[in-house]
Design a protein around this motif. Structure first.
Motif, PDB file in Angstrom:
ATOM      1  N   HIS A 137       2.862   6.635   4.511  1.00  0.00           N
ATOM      2  CA  HIS A 137       2.830   5.384   5.291  1.00  0.00           C
ATOM      3  C   HIS A 137       1.421   4.980   5.710  1.00  0.00           C
ATOM      4  O   HIS A 137       1.222   4.339   6.733  1.00  0.00           O
ATOM      5  CB  HIS A 137       3.763   5.459   6.510  1.00  0.00           C
ATOM      6  CG  HIS A 137       5.198   5.495   6.096  1.00  0.00           C
ATOM      7  ND1 HIS A 137       5.901   4.374   5.738  1.00  0.00           N
ATOM      8  CD2 HIS A 137       6.035   6.534   5.925  1.00  0.00           C
ATOM      9  CE1 HIS A 137       7.123   4.714   5.393  1.00  0.00           C
ATOM     10  NE2 HIS A 137       7.230   6.026   5.483  1.00  0.00           N
ATOM     11  N   ASN A 138       0.461   5.411   4.927  1.00  0.00           N
ATOM     12  CA  ASN A 138      -0.899   4.893   5.105  1.00  0.00           C
ATOM     13  C   ASN A 138      -1.605   4.965   3.745  1.00  0.00           C
ATOM     14  O   ASN A 138      -0.975   5.305   2.739  1.00  0.00           O
ATOM     15  CB  ASN A 138      -1.653   5.675   6.195  1.00  0.00           C
ATOM     16  CG  ASN A 138      -1.780   7.141   5.862  1.00  0.00           C
ATOM     17  OD1 ASN A 138      -2.127   7.517   4.735  1.00  0.00           O
ATOM     18  ND2 ASN A 138      -1.502   7.991   6.841  1.00  0.00           N
ATOM     19  N   MET A 139      -2.899   4.636   3.728  1.00  0.00           N
ATOM     20  CA  MET A 139      -3.607   4.521   2.459  1.00  0.00           C
ATOM     21  C   MET A 139      -4.324   5.805   2.044  1.00  0.00           C
ATOM     22  O   MET A 139      -5.119   5.797   1.100  1.00  0.00           O
ATOM     23  CB  MET A 139      -4.635   3.383   2.537  1.00  0.00           C
ATOM     24  CG  MET A 139      -4.045   2.007   2.828  1.00  0.00           C
ATOM     25  SD  MET A 139      -2.956   1.440   1.479  1.00  0.00           S
ATOM     26  CE  MET A 139      -2.564  -0.231   2.068  1.00  0.00           C
ATOM     27  N   ASP A 140      -4.043   6.928   2.754  1.00  0.00           N
ATOM     28  CA  ASP A 140      -4.797   8.161   2.496  1.00  0.00           C
ATOM     29  C   ASP A 140      -4.664   8.693   1.071  1.00  0.00           C
ATOM     30  O   ASP A 140      -5.569   9.358   0.569  1.00  0.00           O
ATOM     31  CB  ASP A 140      -4.383   9.269   3.477  1.00  0.00           C
ATOM     32  CG  ASP A 140      -4.814   8.940   4.905  1.00  0.00           C
ATOM     33  OD1 ASP A 140      -5.529   7.934   5.094  1.00  0.00           O
ATOM     34  OD2 ASP A 140      -4.413   9.685   5.822  1.00  0.00           O
ATOM     35  N   LEU A 141      -3.529   8.444   0.427  1.00  0.00           N
ATOM     36  CA  LEU A 141      -3.347   8.922  -0.955  1.00  0.00           C
ATOM     37  C   LEU A 141      -3.747   7.855  -1.980  1.00  0.00           C
ATOM     38  O   LEU A 141      -3.678   8.080  -3.188  1.00  0.00           O
ATOM     39  CB  LEU A 141      -1.884   9.320  -1.197  1.00  0.00           C
ATOM     40  CG  LEU A 141      -1.355  10.540  -0.426  1.00  0.00           C
ATOM     41  CD1 LEU A 141       0.158  10.627  -0.531  1.00  0.00           C
ATOM     42  CD2 LEU A 141      -1.997  11.822  -0.962  1.00  0.00           C
ATOM     43  N   VAL A 142      -4.129   6.694  -1.478  1.00  0.00           N
ATOM     44  CA  VAL A 142      -4.404   5.570  -2.382  1.00  0.00           C
ATOM     45  C   VAL A 142      -5.896   5.254  -2.469  1.00  0.00           C
ATOM     46  O   VAL A 142      -6.492   5.244  -3.550  1.00  0.00           O
ATOM     47  CB  VAL A 142      -3.627   4.312  -1.925  1.00  0.00           C
ATOM     48  CG1 VAL A 142      -4.019   3.094  -2.766  1.00  0.00           C
ATOM     49  CG2 VAL A 142      -2.115   4.542  -2.004  1.00  0.00           C
TER      50      VAL A 142
ATOM     51  N   MET B 139      -1.313   0.952  10.063  1.00  0.00           N
ATOM     52  CA  MET B 139      -0.369   0.010  10.667  1.00  0.00           C
ATOM     53  C   MET B 139      -0.016   0.352  12.125  1.00  0.00           C
ATOM     54  O   MET B 139       0.906  -0.233  12.688  1.00  0.00           O
ATOM     55  CB  MET B 139       0.930  -0.023   9.840  1.00  0.00           C
ATOM     56  CG  MET B 139       0.750  -0.452   8.397  1.00  0.00           C
ATOM     57  SD  MET B 139       0.200  -2.179   8.279  1.00  0.00           S
ATOM     58  CE  MET B 139       0.225  -2.388   6.470  1.00  0.00           C
ATOM     59  N   ASP B 140      -0.777   1.287  12.739  1.00  0.00           N
ATOM     60  CA  ASP B 140      -0.412   1.756  14.081  1.00  0.00           C
ATOM     61  C   ASP B 140      -0.407   0.663  15.148  1.00  0.00           C
ATOM     62  O   ASP B 140       0.336   0.744  16.124  1.00  0.00           O
ATOM     63  CB  ASP B 140      -1.343   2.895  14.537  1.00  0.00           C
ATOM     64  CG  ASP B 140      -1.120   4.157  13.708  1.00  0.00           C
ATOM     65  OD1 ASP B 140      -0.185   4.173  12.882  1.00  0.00           O
ATOM     66  OD2 ASP B 140      -1.892   5.124  13.877  1.00  0.00           O
TER      67      ASP B 140
END
Lengths: 236, 236
Positions: A137-142, B139-140
């Motif tokens: 649910h964030n961009m850390d793997l992208v 998105m927090d």
């Protein structure tokens, strides 16, 4: 609950290694497997939902990267560059570079359809982004591996005026804002090949002239008109 | 470096309180100020870049929320619902509910333009999302207050068939995939008002018939044809 056989999981691990993702602790292998499953394999369990999410992921990352890399550029320029960055052609090119087709489960017959190749490669690439985004649910793997690709491609587009596609960008805007397409009217002013002002193009939105421009070819005149419209109407 | 005067910062804090955001430690007040500055105030420093980012933020959050809330729905249904969720009309409605216009700096004359109101409210709302996303690069600061709005609106759209706008969704798809608009051909079969099959509509993409449907009005027949196309061609 879907359990992956060890061979498939190994395959997916190699795929992520190719992207350059070393820390895969938070990866959802189930989502990744889904992202690399074409609808010809299963009408129910395939990449379509993830592609829907991934399409927004690439648009958001591209927006961030452009803002970070070219903070002084106009929004018109951003929109023009992004429309190329997120196009099927560019995404298929990225997928091709990683040999993504080797990890994509799909029916033999469909895989040989050369015309459809750009679309399913782009779709699978978007689905892959969707799976990685939804894993954490964030961009850390992208962003760690996607940013360099986008930065390089954006630099190519930015430095090569012939690549700039204002027609696509203008169309995206008229569609979004007015739900109609711009119309181009082109006249040949001079038969002289290579003459810079051989063609003259105007672009209209219903009864409103948005812009005009010249070019050596019909297409170049249309692009010039679209660029004029873009900066005089859309982002004035 | 922009320093905000204390009055403006107080104003922006109240705006975030209204959204229900209590933890504002990571908020970039500079970006938030920019998000709530209309181009009529400054041609250089205004919300346009943030709106460009925010447009992708709302699309991504809407995709996630739909997938989480209606995991069994088809992608066609997601696309149809999302096209309404991210429309200027819906975003302006959200902005209106929060009284966002009270925090938006813009020229007096422009603020009184009733026709443009939906557009600048939607633009400022997107820019606000862009500013909050870019404050933390996740998105927090967005999902805690935006999710409930989207879930409620999605439920309204989902439960009311008359609200479903397949024409917009189909158009978004033909634009994205084929760069052309679908064409509708409608015939009146029966003059009887209220007759369910009074109008018959077909929707075409160049030489290819995508779908057909009936309706009591021209518009309803077109929607039925678009829905047919959506499920038989786009997400088959």
């Amino acid at each position: 609950m879907v359990f992956l056989d060890s061979r498939r999981k190994k395959q997916l691990q190699i795929c992520l290694q190719k992207l350059g993702l070393s820390d895969t602790k938070s990866v959802s292998w189930k989502l990744l497997d889904l992202a690399l499953t074409h609808p010809t394999i299963s009408r129910e369990h395939n990449y379509q939902q993830l592609e829907f999410v991934g399409d927004s992921v690439i648009r958001l990352v591209a927006a961030e990267v452009l803002l970070e890399t070219y903070p002084q550029e106009s929004v018109g320029e951003f929109a023009a560059i992004r429309s190329i960055l997120v196009s099927d052609r560019t995404l298929a090119e990225f997928a091709e570079n990683y040999g993504l087709d080797r990890y994509l489960l799909m029916s033999e017959g469909f895989a040989q359809d050369k015309i459809g190749r750009v679309y399913w490669l782009a779709d699978a690439f978007e689905a892959l982004l969707g799976a990685l985004y939804l894993s954490s649910h964030n961009m850390d793997l992208v962003r760690p591996w996607l940013d360099p690709l986008l930065i390089q491609k954006a630099a190519e587009i930015h430095s090569d005026p012939a690549r700039q596609n204002y027609k696509d960008a203008l169309q995206e805007w008229t569609q979004g804002e007015h739900k109609i397409l711009p119309q181009y009217r082109v006249i040949e002013q001079d038969k002289n090949q290579g003459y810079e002002q051989r063609f003259f193009a105007e672009v209209w939105l219903k009864d409103r002239k948005l812009g005009a421009g010249y070019g050596r070819s019909k297409k170049m005149a249309e692009q010039a008109a679209a660029k004029d419209a873009f900066f005089s109407v859309v982002y004035s």
